[in-house]
Design a protein around this motif. Structure first.
Motif, short mmCIF file in Angstrom:
data_model
loop_
_atom_site.label_atom_id
_atom_site.label_comp_id
_atom_site.label_asym_id
_atom_site.label_seq_id
_atom_site.Cartn_x
_atom_site.Cartn_y
_atom_site.Cartn_z
N GLY A 1 19.83 11.28 -5.71
CA GLY A 1 19.27 10.73 -4.48
C GLY A 1 19.81 11.44 -3.24
O GLY A 1 19.20 11.41 -2.18
N GLY B 1 20.86 11.53 -11.11
CA GLY B 1 19.98 10.42 -11.50
C GLY B 1 18.56 10.85 -11.87
O GLY B 1 17.94 10.27 -12.76
N ASP C 1 11.87 8.64 -3.96
CA ASP C 1 12.02 7.29 -3.39
C ASP C 1 11.11 7.09 -2.17
O ASP C 1 10.51 6.03 -2.00
O1 KG4 Z 1 22.57 10.28 -9.15
P1 KG4 Z 1 22.01 8.95 -8.79
O2 KG4 Z 1 22.12 7.82 -9.78
O3 KG4 Z 1 22.60 8.42 -7.44
C1 KG4 Z 1 22.82 9.21 -6.34
O4 KG4 Z 1 21.85 9.59 -5.65
O5 KG4 Z 1 24.00 9.50 -6.08
O6 KG4 Z 1 20.47 9.20 -8.45
C2 KG4 Z 1 19.62 8.19 -8.03
C3 KG4 Z 1 18.27 8.81 -7.74
C4 KG4 Z 1 17.34 7.85 -6.99
O7 KG4 Z 1 16.77 8.58 -5.92
C5 KG4 Z 1 16.31 7.49 -8.05
O8 KG4 Z 1 15.06 7.19 -7.51
C6 KG4 Z 1 16.26 8.75 -8.89
O9 KG4 Z 1 17.61 9.15 -8.98
N1 KG4 Z 1 15.71 8.53 -10.24
C7 KG4 Z 1 14.54 9.05 -10.67
C8 KG4 Z 1 14.37 8.60 -12.01
N2 KG4 Z 1 15.45 7.81 -12.34
C9 KG4 Z 1 16.25 7.79 -11.23
N3 KG4 Z 1 13.66 9.85 -10.06
C10 KG4 Z 1 12.59 10.22 -10.78
N4 KG4 Z 1 12.36 9.85 -12.05
C11 KG4 Z 1 13.21 9.04 -12.70
N5 KG4 Z 1 12.96 8.67 -13.95
#
Ligand code: KG4
Ligand code: ZN
Length: 340
Positions: free
Chosen positions: A144, A277, A174
């Protein structure tokens, strides 16, 4: 050697105990994550002040629970060899809560604190997951907050090959998700609906593949215009909304895959690691796995997202390589991977 990893850079409070055996081998004794997702959902994004307070509330509880679990393996706080903590990049207040907790704990236990770069931890965690992964490898981090490609030559030796010029890939998912009516974080929900169709009537402009970066900000404007135009159709024809989700996902994934493919080709490296993520995204995994590579290393979903094990593991690898950084006395919201 037992490492305690503490992660508080954004909206996940995470802690883990990891036994490091040497040469990259390690076992997790216990690990916990407390996600603040629901707390921030009402605001449509992470509120830094609330995030800091939540970390302050969560860390002592996580620590107690961690050792209730660890006790079953005969491990107690006095077995800790090193306390590892994220010092950046991330939200300043959140990083301060984590580092203060780590320092107080380490002082009480009379153990050292090792400072860890959050991006480096994402970059190295695939080594824990996939024992066939060898240096040098290309690492794609998609979360994110970050979208970066690195050449990982060795522990502590990195070259940044590409990074986003504006939004991170998860942020793009998002923001598009919010425009399409999903609550925060919309990324996984958008991706799930996208998987229900295999084609789309819509098209979106592709971001410029800049020489050393990605760009996702134009996508948001284009999606916003399309959503306004198609609002009525989405009401009467739910499949149309799913198709736009498909196109958004395709536009983001295509840009990531093209850049990674270019980096692999230029470097002649045939090993690829994925983390962050967005690594949970099925289309991204499918398309990356089809590239011309020998090893594709992706940690399990809990280790792609923010977690304490990757912080402990990175501190252990750095200690073994003789380049562990002591706590620098400050946190760094912006913190290049090569800074420690
Ligand atoms: O690495 P993370 O858990 O947290 C940080 O950003 O530090 O990533 C979260 C991000 C969020 O923007 C969420 O929407 C995205 O990962 N995300 C996804 C999926 N699962 C999580 N984006 C697209 N497809 C997914 N299946
Ligand atoms: Zn992260």
């Amino acid at each position: 050697m037992l490492y305690l990893g503490i992660e508080t850079s954004c909206d996940e409070s995470a802690m883990a105990l990891l036994h490091y055996r040497g040469e990259g081998r390690a076992e997790i004794v216990s690990e916990l994550v407390s996600s603040q997702c629901l707390v921030h959902a009402d605001y449509g994004g992470v509120v830094p002040e609330i995030a800091s307070r939540e970390h302050l509330r969560a860390l002592p509880l996580l620590y107690d629970q961690l050792f209730i679990e660890a006790k079953k393996s005969g491990v107690s706080p006095s077995d800790i060899h090193t306390v590892a903590v994220t010092v950046g990049p991330g939200l300043k207040g959140c990083l301060l809560v984590g580092t203060c907790f780590a320092q107080a704990l380490a002082a009480g236990l009379e153990k050292p604190v090792v400072a860890v770069n959050h991006i480096e931890a994402h970059t190295l965690m695939p080594l824990f997951a996939e024992e066939r992964l060898r240096f040098p490898y290309i690492s794609l981090i998609v979360s994110g907050g970050h979208t970066e490609v690195h050449m990982v030559e060795a522990v502590g030796k990195y070259q940044i090959l590409a990074r986003t010029q504006d939004d991170a890939a998860g942020e793009a998912f998002d923001k598009a998700g919010a425009l399409l009516g999903f609550s925060y974080p919309g990324g996984p929900k958008l991706a799930q609906l996208a998987e229900s169709v295999s084609d789309s009537r819509y098209s979106l402009p592709r971001g410029m593949l800049e020489r050393d970066g990605f760009s996702f900000s134009g996508l948001k404007t284009a999606v916003s215009l399309l959503v306004k135009k198609e609002e009525d159709r989405f009401e009467s024809e739910p499949e149309a909304r799913a198709e736009l989700c498909f196109t958004v996902q395709q536009a983001i994934v295509e840009q990531l895959v093209r850049k990674v493919s270019e980096c692999l080709r230029h470097s002649k490296v045939r090993q690829l690691a994925l983390s962050g993520g967005v690594a949970a995204n099925k289309m991204l995994r499918r398309q990356l796995s089809k590239l011309d590579i020998d090893v594709f290393a992706v940690p399990e979903p809990a280790h792609c997202a923010d977690n304490g094990s990757m912080i402990a593991y990175t501190a252990a690898l750095r200690s073994e390589a003789g380049c562990a950084a002591t706590y620098p006395g400050k946190v760094a919201p912006r913190f290049p991977i090569v800074a420690l």
